[in-house]
Design a protein around this motif. Sequence first.
Motif, PDB file in Angstrom:
ATOM      1  N   ARG A  15       0.841  -1.189   0.000  1.00  0.00           N
ATOM      2  CA  ARG A  15       0.000   0.000   0.000  1.00  0.00           C
ATOM      3  C   ARG A  15       0.883   1.248   0.000  1.00  0.00           C
ATOM      4  N   ALA A  73       2.597  -1.863  -7.783  1.00  0.00           N
ATOM      5  CA  ALA A  73       1.150  -1.666  -7.660  1.00  0.00           C
ATOM      6  C   ALA A  73       0.835  -0.648  -6.566  1.00  0.00           C
ATOM      7  N   GLY A  74       1.551  -0.710  -5.446  1.00  0.00           N
ATOM      8  CA  GLY A  74       1.337   0.247  -4.366  1.00  0.00           C
ATOM      9  C   GLY A  74       1.668   1.667  -4.785  1.00  0.00           C
ATOM     10  N   GLU A  76       1.741   2.833  -7.931  1.00  0.00           N
ATOM     11  CA  GLU A  76       0.763   3.248  -8.933  1.00  0.00           C
ATOM     12  C   GLU A  76      -0.572   3.594  -8.289  1.00  0.00           C
ATOM     13  N   SER A  77      -0.961   2.843  -7.256  1.00  0.00           N
ATOM     14  CA  SER A  77      -2.201   3.118  -6.535  1.00  0.00           C
ATOM     15  C   SER A  77      -2.134   4.475  -5.842  1.00  0.00           C
ATOM     16  N   ALA A  80      -2.389   7.140  -8.486  1.00  0.00           N
ATOM     17  CA  ALA A  80      -3.736   7.204  -9.063  1.00  0.00           C
ATOM     18  C   ALA A  80      -4.727   7.867  -8.103  1.00  0.00           C
ATOM     19  N   VAL A  81      -4.659   7.505  -6.832  1.00  0.00           N
ATOM     20  CA  VAL A  81      -5.583   8.060  -5.840  1.00  0.00           C
ATOM     21  C   VAL A  81      -5.375   9.564  -5.688  1.00  0.00           C
TER      22      VAL A  81
END
Length: 183
Positions: A15, A73-74, A76-77, A80-81
């Motif tokens: 995360r 992924a963390g 990029e998340s 993005a958020v």
Amino acid sequence: MSPDGRLGYGTRVIRATSLAFLLLLTVSLPALASEELVPAELGGAPAEVVAFDGPALLASLDPSDDVDADRIAGLESLLAVTGRPVDALSVAAAYPAEGTAGGWVAAIRLTWVDPAVLRALVLAGIREDLDSPVQEDATIAGRSAVYIVGAGGPPLALYGSGDTVWLLGGTASEVAAILEQLP
């Protein structure tokens, strides 16, 4: 993980906190940017510092590796958020040189993001990574911070100022000494 094992539960990196833990887990990679985010000394001794700008951090990860894929992924998340590009991201960590004490600190800077939003995202990521997390607001070295601890783990402190959030670990006096060096 630090040489003294104080970060035993920081190995799951999925995360927003993946930025902080990633730095602590990849200390063998070259420092590329953002050294100014963390103190050069911890406990009165020179610190080991590693820092990356966003593009360099992503370039250092191997998408075919499962752990690195989770880290990507963390990242990029988080981007993005917040709606920010990878160029807006800087991360850094400082930890004691082998054989010295002094606590550790990791910083996440994401420019032009509401500080409360960045702090909430990092705190949410920490809570997800820990087993049975307990959170408490605290004043450390005269600053508002949050202590959070998971079952059986050492406490972590989270402090934010402007567009940067710092995650700190060590004894209470080590955390206070580091926090006194931050803006």
